[in-house]
Design an enzyme around this catalytic site. Structure first.
Site, mmCIF file in Angstrom:
data_model
loop_
_atom_site.group_PDB
_atom_site.id
_atom_site.type_symbol
_atom_site.label_atom_id
_atom_site.label_comp_id
_atom_site.label_asym_id
_atom_site.label_seq_id
_atom_site.Cartn_x
_atom_site.Cartn_y
_atom_site.Cartn_z
ATOM 1 N N ASP A 280 8.406 69.801 0.236
ATOM 2 C CA ASP A 280 8.776 70.540 -1.067
ATOM 3 C C ASP A 280 8.092 71.714 -1.305
ATOM 4 O OD1 ASP A 280 9.486 70.984 -3.694
ATOM 5 O OD2 ASP A 280 9.046 68.916 -4.484
ATOM 6 N N HIS B 37 4.432 74.779 -7.574
ATOM 7 C CA HIS B 37 3.140 73.995 -7.123
ATOM 8 C C HIS B 37 2.255 74.871 -6.609
ATOM 9 C CE1 HIS B 37 5.610 70.608 -8.514
ATOM 10 N NE2 HIS B 37 6.368 70.885 -7.521
ATOM 11 N N ILE C 80 1.256 73.096 -11.027
ATOM 12 C CA ILE C 80 0.967 71.805 -11.097
ATOM 13 C C ILE C 80 1.220 71.074 -10.015
ATOM 14 C CG2 ILE C 80 1.882 72.060 -13.730
ATOM 15 C CD1 ILE C 80 4.465 70.952 -12.839
ATOM 16 N N GLY D 208 5.562 65.987 -8.841
ATOM 17 C CA GLY D 208 5.602 64.484 -9.367
ATOM 18 C C GLY D 208 5.548 63.672 -8.366
#
Length: 276
Positions: free
Chosen positions: A180, A185, A200, A203
């Site tokens: 990903d 990120h 961040i 998830g």
């Protein structure tokens, strides 16, 4: 721009194959917080695969453009994985994917895409994963369609167990090596444009941290005991924060939520695990 139900629900997604060596499950374990002492997950001898690794095998965002979805507006909403067998330490996975449903949060608000993945190995089913992607500003397309995630009611009263887990400052940089590569990120400018002060954590990485925590706390580190694992992402995690997990256990089911200790902010809710 609202989601286009006809366009998304009629996407014809090809069957995919994911080939991997033992390096990928070990890298995954390290990326979700395993240490060098967690030999069962980081050492090739008698290697066991953390169950939530199936999400790495099934990861695919190549359909977003064809579905009219802008990656910059996407964050992970929830994951719900049902396990039928353990993932092989090395091998090939076959993934069948379809858009199973849409949730409409209203005009000017979010739209949610529910992606169902059926994952098998050597002709046997390993897991089904329902992944929900929250698309900001994409609601108002005419109401919910198709399959919707199960609603989870959290128990009342104090938790039966509380566990703190530290995340690493470089955890998102490590996790993105598994596939990903969303710049949200890693790229500060991209994160700011998306409304976050700094990049961040994925998830799916937070989900993996939770899965490993449950595996070690309630399953004696044995992946075959985990039959289902699900959680809703209720807020972002910034790499380096400490996650505080609250667990409620009844018979063979565990429910949980988690918060970021430094901000006292919720990050996971509606968590549930079925243990065999």
């Amino acid at each position: 721009m609202p989601l286009d139900p006809h366009r998304l629900l009629n996407l014809d997604l090809p069957v995919r194959r994911y080939s991997y060596e033992d390096r990928e499950p070990m890298l995954y374990a390290l990326a979700v917080g395993a240490s060098a002492t967690d030999l069962g997950f980081v050492y090739e001898r008698d290697l066991k695969v953390i169950p939530s690794f199936v999400q790495v095998a099934g990861y695919d965002d190549s359909w977003l453009g064809a579905g009219g979805v802008d990656l910059q507006h996407v964050v992970h909403g929830s994951l719900d994985i049902e396990f039928f067998d353990c993932f092989d330490a090395t091998g090939v996975a076959e993934i069948r994917t379809r858009i199973a449903g849409l949730s409409d949060k209203g005009e000017g608000r979010g739209g949610i895409v529910h992606q169902l993945m059926e994952i098998s190995q050597r002709g046997r089913p390993v897991a089904n994963s329902l992944s929900s992607l929250f698309v900001r500003g994409a609601g108002g397309f005419g109401g919910d369609r198709g399959r919707q995630p199960d609603a989870v009611v959290m128990p009342e009263g104090p938790p039966h167990a509380v566990v703190e887990v530290s995340t690493a400052a470089n955890q998102a940089a490590l996790f993105r090596l598994l596939g990903d590569r969303n710049p949200l990120h890693i790229d500060p400018a991209f994160a700011k444009a998306a409304g976050f002060e700094t990049p961040i954590l994925h998830g799916a990485a937070t989900f993996g941290v939770a899965c490993l925590t449950v595996l070690k706390t309630f399953c004696d580190g044995e992946p075959s005991r985990m039959k289902r694992f699900a959680a809703r992402f209720s807020g972002p995690v910034f790499p380096g924060e400490t996650l505080v997990f609250s667990f409620w256990q009844t018979a063979n089911e565990i429910r949980f939520r988690a918060s970021a200790k430094e901000r006292n902010a919720p990050v996971l809710d509606g968590g549930r695990t079925t243990i065999g």
